[in-house]
Design an enzyme around this catalytic site. Structure first.
Site, PDB file in Angstrom:
ATOM      1  N   ARG A   1      11.170  32.288  56.760  1.00  0.00           N
ATOM      2  CA  ARG A   1      11.827  31.095  56.384  1.00  0.00           C
ATOM      3  C   ARG A   1      11.295  30.470  54.910  1.00  0.00           C
ATOM      4  O   ARG A   1      10.030  30.769  54.744  1.00  0.00           O
ATOM      5  CB  ARG A   1      11.626  29.802  57.564  1.00  0.00           C
TER       6      ARG A   1
ATOM      7  N   GLU B   1      16.748  25.293  51.311  1.00  0.00           N
ATOM      8  CA  GLU B   1      18.133  26.048  51.139  1.00  0.00           C
ATOM      9  C   GLU B   1      19.314  25.079  51.770  1.00  0.00           C
ATOM     10  O   GLU B   1      19.102  24.418  52.819  1.00  0.00           O
ATOM     11  CB  GLU B   1      17.853  27.225  51.569  1.00  0.00           C
TER      12      GLU B   1
ATOM     13  N   HIS C   1      20.171  34.190  52.129  1.00  0.00           N
ATOM     14  CA  HIS C   1      19.956  33.985  53.439  1.00  0.00           C
ATOM     15  C   HIS C   1      20.989  35.020  54.100  1.00  0.00           C
ATOM     16  O   HIS C   1      21.389  34.609  55.111  1.00  0.00           O
ATOM     17  CB  HIS C   1      19.946  32.592  53.907  1.00  0.00           C
TER      18      HIS C   1
HETATM   19  C1  DGY Z   1      17.767  34.190  61.863  1.00  0.00           C
HETATM   20  O1  DGY Z   1      18.427  34.743  62.969  1.00  0.00           O
HETATM   21  O2  DGY Z   1      16.911  33.318  62.189  1.00  0.00           O
HETATM   22  C2  DGY Z   1      18.149  34.257  60.602  1.00  0.00           C
HETATM   23  O3  DGY Z   1      17.417  33.536  59.775  1.00  0.00           O
HETATM   24  C3  DGY Z   1      19.565  34.160  60.346  1.00  0.00           C
HETATM   25  O4  DGY Z   1      19.848  32.690  60.336  1.00  0.00           O
END
Ligand code: DGY
Length: 330
Positions: A238, A267, A285
């Protein structure tokens, strides 16, 4: 019939399964709603199909008293205040497992792209600057046989470790809040180290740690200072896990060799300083974005919503609850 909200556009045929059980309000134009718009649309809804883009916090919950289930199409759920949901008896679900291998593939690809300077050399070629072969053009560190460091050794971390150890002959070291059992470490040939040693010894460090206040800026200037100048850093976790401004500066000053980033603080906005740094590969992402996996994630979120609201063959037993204790509350 309960009403549910599907907050973003997702596969129509999968959303249609919700229509067999609920009155569905969806978002066919895929607008990114403001917070007041989200609250307005959640009025009278018993369930919400969300993605990482929707923030469901205590204030939203207080304004949406009909809500009984929040089903996130993501394995991460840092966009949802789970404690506040639990306090209100609201089930939260996520989509683990179905994305593990695809996300690990992408993490490995991003690490390789950063390490082997694929983005940088492709841009050079597209700019028409390649006029002759030269022996030291875009020289880089190797990936095979190097030391792969992993911060956060959950399912995705272990899948990356397997790729490194078994496919690329890498020595794998990791750091995690809790150490894996011996058999799990042996299965992925990974050795537990403390965080400082992970930073010092990794040739290629991949971040797969969930975001929480405890992991906020887990990699900032002091951590980057411990890394080798030849090392790479890849973030598929993240955005907030890395201090992007500190990373941009470290890259520009050659304090580490390269980075691969799929996630960013704030983001889809990016710290603009990253855009001027040549030795970073940037992607929007998409680590879990294979056709099969994104369909599986949407499908699992739908299964969760149907079951969490007491319908379908698993009524009352959503497959992947984050706060299962809510299910046993009377
Ligand atoms: C998640 O599944 O957490 C990925 O980052 C996709 O959003």
């Amino acid at each position: 019939m309960d009403k549910v909200l599907v907050a973003r556009e997702v596969f129509g045929d999968i959303v249609d399964r919700l229509r067999l059980h609920f009155e569905v309000e969806d978002n066919p134009r895929d607008e990114v709603w403001t917070r007041p718009q989200l609250i307005e649309r959640l009025q009278g809804k018993a369930g919400a199909f969300t993605t990482g883009s929707e923030r469901i916090d205590a204030e939203v919950l207080a304004a949406c008293p009909a809500l009984k289930a929040v089903c996130n199409m993501a394995v991460g759920y840092n966009n949802i205040d789970v404690a506040a949901c639990t306090a209100r008896g609201i089930v939260v679900t996520n989509t683990p497992d179905v994305l593990t291998e695809t996300t690990a593939d992408f993490g490995f690809a991003l690490m390789m792209a950063a390490a082997r300077r694929i983005g940088e050399s492709e841009r050079y070629l597209r700019r028409g600057e390649w006029t002759k072969w030269h022996y030291d053009q875009f020289m880089s560190p190797d990936v095979h046989g190097a030391t792969l460091g992993i911060l956060g050794m959950g399912r995705i971390g272990q899948a990356i470790a397997r790729r490194g150890a078994l496919g690329f002959g890498m020595q794998v070291i990791y750091h995690n809040r809790s150490r894996l059992p011996h058999e799990a470490e042996a299965a992925v040939r990974a050795r537990y180290v403390d965080k400082a040693n992970l930073l010092r010894d990794s040739d290629h460090l991949v971040l797969v740690v969930p975001y929480s206040p405890a992991s906020h800026h887990a990699i900032g200037a002091p951590e980057l200072a411990l890394m080798k100048p030849t090392a790479t850093l890849t973030n598929i976790a993240r955005g907030g896990v890395v201090d992007d401004a500190a990373l941009a500066q470290a890259l520009r000053e050659g304090r580490i060799a390269a980075a691969g980033l799929d996630v960013f603080e704030g983001e889809p906005r990016l710290n603009p300083t990253l855009l001027d740094v040549p030795n970073v590969v940037l992607t929007p992402h998409i680590a879990s974005s294979s056709v099969t996996t994104r369909r599986a994630m949407a499908s699992l979120a739908v299964d969760n919503l149907i079951a969490a609201l007491g319908c379908g063959p698993r009524a009352g037993r959503p497959p992947t609850p984050v706060n299962p204790e809510v299910l046993t509350m009377t």
